[in-house]
Design an enzyme around this catalytic site. Structure first.
Site, PDB file in Angstrom:
ATOM      1  N   SER A   1       0.807  -1.223   0.000  1.00 56.39           N
ATOM      2  CA  SER A   1       0.000   0.000   0.000  1.00 56.39           C
ATOM      3  C   SER A   1       0.843   1.277   0.000  1.00 56.39           C
ATOM      4  O   SER A   1       1.651   1.469  -0.891  1.00 56.39           O
ATOM      5  CB  SER A   1      -0.957  -0.027   1.188  1.00 56.39           C
ATOM      6  OG  SER A   1      -1.869   1.021   1.081  1.00 56.39           O
ATOM      7  N   HIS A   2       0.693   2.085   1.040  1.00 54.65           N
ATOM      8  CA  HIS A   2       1.367   3.385   1.080  1.00 54.65           C
ATOM      9  C   HIS A   2       2.810   3.278   1.559  1.00 54.65           C
ATOM     10  O   HIS A   2       3.521   4.279   1.614  1.00 54.65           O
ATOM     11  CB  HIS A   2       0.585   4.330   1.996  1.00 54.65           C
ATOM     12  CG  HIS A   2       0.419   3.761   3.374  1.00 54.65           C
ATOM     13  ND1 HIS A   2      -0.449   2.725   3.632  1.00 54.65           N
ATOM     14  CD2 HIS A   2       1.033   4.039   4.540  1.00 54.65           C
ATOM     15  CE1 HIS A   2      -0.380   2.417   4.922  1.00 54.65           C
ATOM     16  NE2 HIS A   2       0.517   3.202   5.489  1.00 54.65           N
TER      17      HIS A   2
ATOM     18  N   ASP B   1      -2.749   6.471  -3.256  1.00 59.22           N
ATOM     19  CA  ASP B   1      -1.570   5.811  -2.688  1.00 59.22           C
ATOM     20  C   ASP B   1      -1.044   4.679  -3.568  1.00 59.22           C
ATOM     21  O   ASP B   1      -1.503   4.490  -4.699  1.00 59.22           O
ATOM     22  CB  ASP B   1      -1.886   5.298  -1.273  1.00 59.22           C
ATOM     23  CG  ASP B   1      -2.796   4.077  -1.278  1.00 59.22           C
ATOM     24  OD1 ASP B   1      -3.581   3.934  -2.227  1.00 59.22           O
ATOM     25  OD2 ASP B   1      -2.711   3.263  -0.334  1.00 59.22           O
TER      26      ASP B   1
ATOM     27  N   ASP C   1      -1.410   1.425  -3.852  1.00 60.31           N
ATOM     28  CA  ASP C   1      -2.324   0.467  -4.475  1.00 60.31           C
ATOM     29  C   ASP C   1      -3.669   1.081  -4.852  1.00 60.31           C
ATOM     30  O   ASP C   1      -4.612   0.355  -5.179  1.00 60.31           O
ATOM     31  CB  ASP C   1      -2.513  -0.744  -3.563  1.00 60.31           C
ATOM     32  CG  ASP C   1      -3.081  -0.380  -2.204  1.00 60.31           C
ATOM     33  OD1 ASP C   1      -2.867   0.753  -1.747  1.00 60.31           O
ATOM     34  OD2 ASP C   1      -3.756  -1.234  -1.595  1.00 60.31           O
TER      35      ASP C   1
ATOM     36  N   ASP D   1      -6.046   2.676  -3.172  1.00 63.27           N
ATOM     37  CA  ASP D   1      -7.267   2.669  -2.362  1.00 63.27           C
ATOM     38  C   ASP D   1      -7.414   3.905  -1.482  1.00 63.27           C
ATOM     39  O   ASP D   1      -8.492   4.184  -0.979  1.00 63.27           O
ATOM     40  CB  ASP D   1      -7.404   1.366  -1.543  1.00 63.27           C
ATOM     41  CG  ASP D   1      -6.215   1.087  -0.643  1.00 63.27           C
ATOM     42  OD1 ASP D   1      -5.236   1.863  -0.669  1.00 63.27           O
ATOM     43  OD2 ASP D   1      -6.258   0.069   0.076  1.00 63.27           O
ATOM     44  N   ARG D   2      -6.335   4.664  -1.291  1.00 63.05           N
ATOM     45  CA  ARG D   2      -6.455   5.895  -0.497  1.00 63.05           C
ATOM     46  C   ARG D   2      -6.585   7.109  -1.397  1.00 63.05           C
ATOM     47  O   ARG D   2      -6.199   7.060  -2.573  1.00 63.05           O
ATOM     48  CB  ARG D   2      -5.210   6.103   0.361  1.00 63.05           C
ATOM     49  CG  ARG D   2      -5.022   5.049   1.385  1.00 63.05           C
ATOM     50  CD  ARG D   2      -3.816   5.383   2.247  1.00 63.05           C
ATOM     51  NE  ARG D   2      -3.687   4.386   3.290  1.00 63.05           N
ATOM     52  CZ  ARG D   2      -3.114   4.596   4.464  1.00 63.05           C
ATOM     53  NH1 ARG D   2      -2.586   5.771   4.733  1.00 63.05           N
ATOM     54  NH2 ARG D   2      -3.046   3.643   5.362  1.00 63.05           N
TER      55      ARG D   2
ATOM     56  N   LYS E   1     -11.691   0.336   0.094  1.00 64.49           N
ATOM     57  CA  LYS E   1     -11.694   1.768  -0.099  1.00 64.49           C
ATOM     58  C   LYS E   1     -11.188   2.051  -1.508  1.00 64.49           C
ATOM     59  O   LYS E   1     -10.508   1.211  -2.096  1.00 64.49           O
ATOM     60  CB  LYS E   1     -10.878   2.478   0.973  1.00 64.49           C
ATOM     61  CG  LYS E   1      -9.456   1.978   1.169  1.00 64.49           C
ATOM     62  CD  LYS E   1      -8.874   2.625   2.417  1.00 64.49           C
ATOM     63  CE  LYS E   1      -7.408   2.293   2.605  1.00 64.49           C
ATOM     64  NZ  LYS E   1      -7.191   1.048   3.368  1.00 64.49           N
TER      65      LYS E   1
HETATM   66  C1  VG1 Z   1      -3.519   2.031   8.455  1.00 67.22           C
HETATM   67  C2  VG1 Z   1      -4.689   2.965   8.638  1.00 67.22           C
HETATM   68  C3  VG1 Z   1      -5.991   2.209   8.476  1.00 67.22           C
HETATM   69  C4  VG1 Z   1      -5.997   1.526   7.105  1.00 67.22           C
HETATM   70  C5  VG1 Z   1      -4.771   0.654   6.955  1.00 67.22           C
HETATM   71  C6  VG1 Z   1      -4.657   0.039   5.573  1.00 67.22           C
HETATM   72  O1  VG1 Z   1      -3.550   1.031   9.449  1.00 67.22           O
HETATM   73  O2  VG1 Z   1      -4.638   3.578   9.908  1.00 67.22           O
HETATM   74  O3  VG1 Z   1      -7.061   3.093   8.621  1.00 67.22           O
HETATM   75  O4  VG1 Z   1      -7.156   0.743   6.949  1.00 67.22           O
HETATM   76  O5  VG1 Z   1      -3.595   1.415   7.180  1.00 67.22           O
HETATM   77  O6  VG1 Z   1      -4.618   0.994   4.575  1.00 67.22           O
HETATM   78  P1  VG1 Z   1      -2.624   1.099  10.765  1.00 67.22           P
HETATM   79  O7  VG1 Z   1      -2.895  -0.196  11.469  1.00 67.22           O
HETATM   80  O8  VG1 Z   1      -1.232   1.291  10.277  1.00 67.22           O
HETATM   81  O9  VG1 Z   1      -3.090   2.295  11.513  1.00 67.22           O
HETATM   82  V1  VG1 Z   1      -3.741   0.719   3.170  1.00 67.22           V
HETATM   83  O10 VG1 Z   1      -4.032   1.915   2.132  1.00 67.22           O
HETATM   84  O11 VG1 Z   1      -2.273   0.471   3.792  1.00 67.22           O
HETATM   85  O12 VG1 Z   1      -4.303  -0.810   2.578  1.00 67.22           O
HETATM   86 CO    CO Z   2      -3.521   1.444   0.167  1.00 57.61          CO
END
Ligand code: VG1
Ligand code: CO
Length: 647
Positions: free
Chosen positions: A202-203, A370, A372, A374-375, A470
């Site tokens: 992801s990010h 981001d 992937d 989704d953000r 998302k």
């Molecule tokens: C973070 C965010 C959470 C989100 C998750 C996955 O998790 O706070 O809201 O759903 O990332 O997003 P954490 O446990 O690091 O707070 V993504 O875009 O990484 O799939």
């Molecule tokens: Co993501």
């Protein structure tokens, strides 16, 4: 304003830095002249170019086997079956510690995933956890964000899927498919697709020194629930054999089907099914009418793909379908290391976009997504929309601006730390409302039970029941729809209603929930865990009416959630202190990091008084922020003076 100045220095000096400078999220306008220097500072260096166009050369690897799998080339493997011409080897393996998924999939450093059988063990453990009827002769989808190691990983996943009897894998061309698109494709193929893999952290940053990750989504396109991920983890601790088909690497660079006996790999266009869905959800001609207005177009729309997966989607959707100018897309080519960037669409990491939006003659509308896809982050000219406000505003406007919601949303939901702005919309619209733990997997059951339409998280995640993830581009299209709808009767040259006008009007109607999140990345795990332990202890001793400075405690707890659909319970989801005026301070540890611990503090305060709505969030929240730091003894436990990122 030490934080802002620190950030400005970083713009010039730290193109290559992956860890951030601190940055106050709002009211940057006064720094516009400095910011504008950084507009085109994005690095274009990369490890390799991942083609999304058949004309670009694809850099292919020929050493997938030797990298992390002894598996198919192992002399100790034995052939266990030869169904329809595929030889399947049984490769002996041993359990590997620590393969527990976090908030969203399994994320580790690339070096960890490259250890022998590391990825293969997890994939085999997954098959060992699913009922065979969920995958035998079934179809699975495979996508990814284009990051380093995806190409090797795709071949490993394909071979293990074939070895376990999967009938067909549908892979995005070059292994590219965004998280929301994977969810959309699984849902579109519902009759035949049983789930899908997403190769993404992801990010988190990508490249040989950084992160890799894998997520599994189930048959309605939702992230695997904890009941499955717990089983996978259990199986990683007892695994002894990997079933690996002895087939060659598959060419993923061109569309088409490759057959191996009863197993086949179909390389699909990553965009078309997703685009078709977006055209059904939104009024594309309405959005096109906004983007092609001479008075809007002149000031431009800008989308920053951050050299991540939406680079493959931005041009076909925003430019070719909706009429945006080609140069409205920034960083539009997916790269294996995201151009040395951190593909996290916030004010710290989306610095190219922020510089433009806060610069002189900044555009009317800016957005980013981001790794992937989704953000999302939504910006107006010199104006940042907090994700908590964003979901509330989309929900409030959904019915009138977005055809998919023409009968009104069924219900609304947010993750626990997300601000209460959405709650107020639910109350006003008399809609069912849910508060779930952090992580998108908790929304899926509510959607499947038709109780939920629009939901979001404070972490730049917004979405709806059109899929089960998302969805960054969906959020951008939702905002464009709202702005287009508000301006549809404006004559050329008449003053347009801007993003900030929409937000301020929302605050005037509902009040403003000031919100901020402080992240302390890569702390020592021991200190961070001790701090959470200390806070849990404090919670157990606290009672309503306790005084915390000027605040009076209403309650304190460690958030637990019982899923109203299947009754499953998720406990210890974040320590919260809620005060009698509705203010909250919340503490939790991230479940997506790949090293150490990241402490997150969430601070929120409701302000009904319109005359105070223009205040800077950091000033408005200062007393609560100070309280959060003193209550948690964060400095003592972690040794940290300042956060890494402020949103
Ligand atoms: C973070 C965010 C959470 C989100 C998750 C996955 O998790 O706070 O809201 O759903 O990332 O997003 P954490 O446990 O690091 O707070 V993504 O875009 O990484 O799939
Ligand atoms: Co993501």
């Amino acid at each position: 304003m030490w934080q802002s100045l620190d950030f400005l220095e970083s713009l010039d000096k730290e193109k290559l830095a992956l860890r951030s400078r601190i940055f106050i999220s709002l009211h940057l306008t006064q720094f516009a002249p400095f910011l504008s220097n950084a507009i085109f500072s994005s690095s274009s260096s990369s490890l390799s170019l991942l083609s999304c166009s058949p004309r670009l050369p694809l850099i292919r690897t020929s050493h997938a086997h030797s990298l992390s799998i002894k598996a198919s080339s192992s002399s100790s493997s034995t052939a266990i079956a030869d169904p329809e011409g595929i030889k399947v080897n049984s490769v002996p393996t041993k359990p590997i510690e620590g393969q527990k998924t976090g908030t969203s999939g399994l994320r580790k450093k690339v070096k960890v995933f490259k250890q022998e059988n590391y990825l293969a063990n997890w994939i085999q453990a997954l098959f060992n956890s699913l009922p065979p009827e969920d995958y035998k002769n079934g179809h699975l989808v495979l996508g990814g964000d284009g990051r380093y190691f995806n190409k090797e990983a795709a071949q490993i996943i394909i071979k293990i899927a074939a070895g376990n009897g999967v009938g067909k894998i549908m892979v995005g061309r070059d292994g590219i498919m965004s998280t929301p698109a994977v969810s959309a494709v699984i849902r579109k193929q519902k009759a035949i697709a049983n789930g899908g893999f997403i190769m993404s952290a992801s990010h988190n940053p990508g490249g040989p020194e950084y992160d890799w990750g894998i997520k599994f989504n189930y048959s309605s396109g939702q992230p695997a629930p904890e009941s499955i991920t717990d089983k996978i983890y259990g199986n990683t601790l007892s695994i002894s054999e990997i079933k690996m088909a002895d087939i060659p690497d598959v060419d993923l660079s061109s569309l088409g089907v490759t057959n191996f006996g009863n197993f086949s790999v179909e390389v699909v266009d990553p965009v078309s099914d997703y685009l078709e869905l977006m055209e059904n959800v939104f009024d594309f001609p309405l959005i096109r009418s906004l983007l092609s207005r001479s008075d809007f177009r002149y000031k431009l729309f800008v989308f920053d793909a951050m050299h991540a997966v939406t680079g493959a989607y931005a041009k076909p959707i925003f430019v070719e379908k909706l009429g945006a100018k080609p140069d409205s897309i920034l960083n539009g080519v997916p790269l294996e290391d995201f151009g040395h960037g951190h593909p996290d669409p916030n004010l710290t990491y989306a610095r190219d976009l922020v510089a433009i939006m806060y610069g002189e003659n900044g555009p009317d509308f800016g957005a980013a997504s981001d790794g992937d896809g989704d953000r999302n982050m939504i910006l107006g000219k010199g104006f940042f929309v907090t994700p908590s406000d964003s979901v509330a505003i989309i929900a409030a406007n959904a019915q009138e601006a977005i055809p998919y919601f023409k009968s009104g949303p069924k219900g609304l939901a947010r993750s626990m730390p997300t601000s209460g702005a959405l709650d107020r919309v639910a109350e006003k619209l008399k809609l069912p409302f849910f508060e779930v733990p952090t992580g998108w997997k908790f929304f899926g059951n509510l959607m499947d039970a038709r109780k939920l339409s629009v939901c979001g998280e404070e972490s730049f995640g917004t979405g709806s029941d059109h899929i089960r993830e998302k969805d960054g581009i969906w959020a951008v299209l939702a905002w464009l729809s709202i702005v287009a709808h508000r301006n549809k009767d404006k004559k050329p040259g008449e003053k347009l209603i801007s993003v900030s006008d929409v937000v301020k009007a929302h605050w005037a109607t509902y009040g403003r929930n000031f919100f901020s999140r402080y992240d302390y990345e890569e702390c020592e795990s021991e200190g961070a865990n001790k701090m959470i332990g200390y806070l849990r202890d404090l919670v157990s001793k606290s009672k309503a009416g306790d005084k915390y400075g000027n605040y009076v405690l209403q309650f304190a707890d460690d958030f637990a959630y019982t899923d109203p659909v299947d009754g499953s319970v998720a406990s210890k989801q974040g320590v919260r202190f809620v005060f009698t005026d509705g203010s909250r301070i919340i503490f939790r540890l991230s479940g997506t990091g790949s090293a150490g611990a990241t402490v997150r503090i969430y601070i929120e305060q409701f302000e009904p008084d319109v005359s105070k709505h223009e205040m800077d969030a950091q000033s408005a929240l200062k007393p609560l922020i100070d309280l959060a730091l003193s209550v948690s003894k964060l400095r003592d436990f972690t040794g940290r003076e300042k956060p890494t990122v402020i949103t």
